[in-house]
Design an enzyme around this catalytic site. Sequence first.
Site, PDB file in Angstrom:
ATOM      1  N   TYR A   1      -1.406  -0.129  10.640  1.00 40.54           N
ATOM      2  CA  TYR A   1      -1.520  -0.354   9.176  1.00 40.54           C
ATOM      3  C   TYR A   1      -0.215   0.006   8.367  1.00 40.54           C
ATOM      4  O   TYR A   1       0.546  -0.691   7.682  1.00 40.54           O
ATOM      5  CB  TYR A   1      -2.790   0.092   8.468  1.00 40.54           C
TER       6      TYR A   1
ATOM      7  N   SER B   1       0.916  -1.149  -0.050  1.00 44.93           N
ATOM      8  CA  SER B   1       0.083   0.091  -0.003  1.00 44.93           C
ATOM      9  C   SER B   1       0.948   1.115  -0.140  1.00 44.93           C
ATOM     10  O   SER B   1       2.061   1.241   0.354  1.00 44.93           O
ATOM     11  CB  SER B   1      -0.795  -0.066   1.536  1.00 44.93           C
TER      12      SER B   1
END
Length: 254
Positions: free
Chosen positions: A154, A141
Amino acid sequence: MSFNNKVVLVTGASSGIGAAIALKFAEEGANVAIVGRKVDKLKNVSEDIAKVGNKPLVIAADVTKEDDAKRIVNETVKQFGKLDVLINNAGVGRDTEITDANALEVFDYVMNTNLRSAVYLTHLASKHLIETKGNIINISSGAGHMVTESHFPYCTSKAGLNHFARAIALDLAPKGVRVNTISPGPVKTDIFENKGASKEMEKAIWDKFLEKSPLKRISDPSEIAYLALFLASEKAVGITGSTYVSDNGFLLGH
C-alpha cells in the site's frame, strides 16, 4: 465554485471519499460519472446525487481490467460529449510482509488497483482532457509519505501514485492539463469494514488514529471533496504537480 457543464469522472465512487467527491461536484452543477464494483452502493450514491444535482452516469466496472477501463472512458464521453476532470480515487489496502508466502500476490493486487489502473485510465482519458484543458486529481494517502508495518504494498503504491502525478504534470502542462494529488490522513469511511474488520476492531483502529492525531480529530470525506473542488477549479489555475496533505497533522508525529 461552479462546475456547470463540466464533466467529472470519479473512480471508487461507491462509498467514502469517492462518493463524497462525486456528490460535491454534482452540487456545484457538474455532470458526474461514478465508477465502482458494488452495484448496490453505486445505486445509493446515485440516488443521493440526483437529489442535489444532475442524475449521474453509473458505471459498474473493475478499474484493474483494461476492457472495463476503456468502457469507463468511452461511456462517459459518449454520454456527456467530453471529459473535464478525472478523479483517480479507486484503491485497496491489504496487509502483508515481504517474508509472507503470498507477498507478491498481494503486492500485484494492490499495485494493479492503486497505481496501474490510474496510469491506464489517465492514458485513455488524456486526449479528452487535452481537448477541454481539463485536469486530473489523484487521491493518494499519507501512507505515500511514510511506512508502517505490514503495509509495504500500500505504501509503495501510494508513493508511486504521487510521483506518477508529478511526472505527468510535467508532460501535460504544455497541453494545458493540470495534475495534482491529495494525500488524506485517516478519513472516516468503510475502508476497514470492507477489509473484514469486526466492529470492535474498527473502533480500536479509529481510536488509535484519534489518539495519534495532533488535532485530535478524524476527517470526514467531505473535507477531501472540498479540496478536490478547489484543485479542479479556476481558483487553482496556477497549481500543478503538487501534493496536498489533509491529515489533521498526522504525519507530524511520524
